[in-house]
Enzyme design. Structure first.
Site, PDB file in Angstrom:
ATOM      1  N   ARG A 257       0.753  -1.268   0.054  1.00 20.14           N
ATOM      2  CA  ARG A 257       0.175   0.021   0.200  1.00 20.14           C
ATOM      3  C   ARG A 257       0.887   1.144  -0.023  1.00 20.14           C
ATOM      4  NH1 ARG A 257       0.086   1.866   5.318  1.00 20.14           N
ATOM      5  NH2 ARG A 257       0.145   0.192   6.900  1.00 20.14           N
ATOM      6  N   HIS A 261      -2.386   3.436   6.089  1.00 15.42           N
ATOM      7  CA  HIS A 261      -3.405   2.505   6.146  1.00 15.42           C
ATOM      8  C   HIS A 261      -4.558   2.685   6.095  1.00 15.42           C
ATOM      9  CE1 HIS A 261      -5.325  -1.190   8.112  1.00 15.42           C
ATOM     10  NE2 HIS A 261      -6.100  -0.243   9.220  1.00 15.42           N
ATOM     11  N   TYR A 270       6.380   4.381  10.838  1.00 10.66           N
ATOM     12  CA  TYR A 270       6.872   3.090  10.847  1.00 10.66           C
ATOM     13  C   TYR A 270       7.311   2.639   9.562  1.00 10.66           C
ATOM     14  CZ  TYR A 270       2.226   2.302   9.392  1.00 10.66           C
ATOM     15  OH  TYR A 270       0.957   2.412   8.627  1.00 10.66           O
TER      16      TYR A 270
END
Length: 359
Positions: A257, A261, A270
């Protein structure tokens, strides 16, 4: 007595179209040029709609949603392989697959705008609504495939979920049940490398997610999820096996992706820029575009014109969604059950009373 039970297995990895646009001719599925163009257009439209929805969310015109940019090949390629009689069970990142199956884009704009009418499936489209709880739709799809087998229908279920769902008990129950009863179901795992912020390597010690199918007695295959031809071929073959009573298949689509998210996430916390840059070079849209130019399926003008057309279609869908009359609040009670159960009737009456008191 102590003896060893030796179990040996291998997981097939399928790639047809490389990220530089070159391909393996012997593996290429038989697809007319018009179908290849259609696949590209579906992916491009989904990308443009995704970008527009992000802008709408930032403007407060829709709520939180899960972007699908970067994963279009996994969703469009698999949905394109389905036949009309097959049934689709999406999670929350399969908008491109749903559009490929025939759902109007304004449905998603309504749904993420908090309008329950966006969750209604139009007649003739064999798809279940978006499922937000992680992994629960796997049980729904397997239950439906059991009914297809019981009624001897020439059809199969296609169930989508992410790598994070493979850490949920629901998914393992679904895989086990499907294997035990040899059901006509294809599991599409979109391995986009993260369960929100948890890397795949921290979710399981298994080298692949596809190999989890072996424990349940059926075929697992890993494919390049940014290669639309590999996804299409693997899904088409799996569906043919399913319809011919040859059991389930788990397809692990290795993809990525490109965005957060959800719109409530910040993936920069992250993920490194270097990692995202690596995957951007493997963008499924760019890959297919290079292939189409090399094969002289289209010229450069086609891409410029098609982009304009898709942007116009997106704007048209937004206009349609925002022109809907105000919804009836009672609709939230109407579409879950064929016959409204007693407890929902009670809640509906409570709502009506409270609305009277507000006037």
């Amino acid at each position: 007595m102590v003896k060893k039970v030796i179990a040996k297995f291998e997981i097939e990895y399928l790639q047809i179209l490389k990220h530089n646009g070159r391909y393996y001719p012997k593996l290429m599925p038989k697809l007319p040029n018009d179908d290849i163009k259609k696949m590209y257009e579906l992916m491009l439209f989904s990308r443009k709609l995704d970008e527009k929805m992000l802008a709408l969310q930032r403007e407060g015109r829709i709520g939180t949603f899960a972007p699908c940019s970067g994963q279009e090949a996994s969703t469009v390629g698999s949905a394109y392989a389905m036949q009309d009689q097959d049934w689709m069970f999406p999670s929350f990142r399969e908008m491109p697959a749903s559009i490929t199956r025939g759902l109007p884009p304004e449905s998603f704009l309504l749904y993420y705008g908090g309008d329950e009418r966006g969750n209604q499936i139009i007649p003739g489209v064999n798809s279940f609504p978006v499922s937000v709880p992680v992994g629960t739709q796997t049980l729904h799809g397997v239950g439906f495939s059991y009914a297809l087998k019981f009624k001897k229908k020439n059809a199969a279920s296609v169930v989508y979920f992410g790598d994070g769902a493979t850490s949920e008990g629901d998914t393992h129950e679904a895989l086990n049940f499907a294997g035990v009863f040899n059901l006509p179901v294809v599991f599409i795992c979109q391995n986009n490398q993260y369960a929100i912020s948890i890397r795949r390597e921290k979710q399981t010690k298994a080298e692949t997610l596809a190999q989890k199918a072996i424990a349940y007695g059926f075929k697992g295959i890993q494919v390049d999820g940014n290669d639309i031809f590999a996804v299409y071929r693997a899904t088409k073959e799996a569906l043919e096996r399913a319809r011919n009573n040859q059991g389930p298949t788990l397809i692990e689509c290795v993809t990525y992706r490109l965005l957060d998210h959800t719109t409530a996430d910040d993936a920069s916390k992250y993920r490194s820029k270097k990692e995202v840059s690596f995957w951007r070079k493997r963008d499924p849209l760019i890959r297919l575009k290079i292939f189409m130019l090399r094969k002289k399926i289209v010229n450069k003008e086609y891409f410029e014109n098609t982009e304009k057309v898709m942007i116009d279609r997106v704007e048209s869908a937004v206009a349609k969604a925002e022109a809907y009359p105000n919804p009836n609040i009672e609709d939230i009670f109407k579409y879950m059950y064929a016959e409204t159960p007693w407890f929902l009737k009670e809640q509906l009456e409570e709502l009506r009373e409270s609305m009277k008191n507000e006037k």
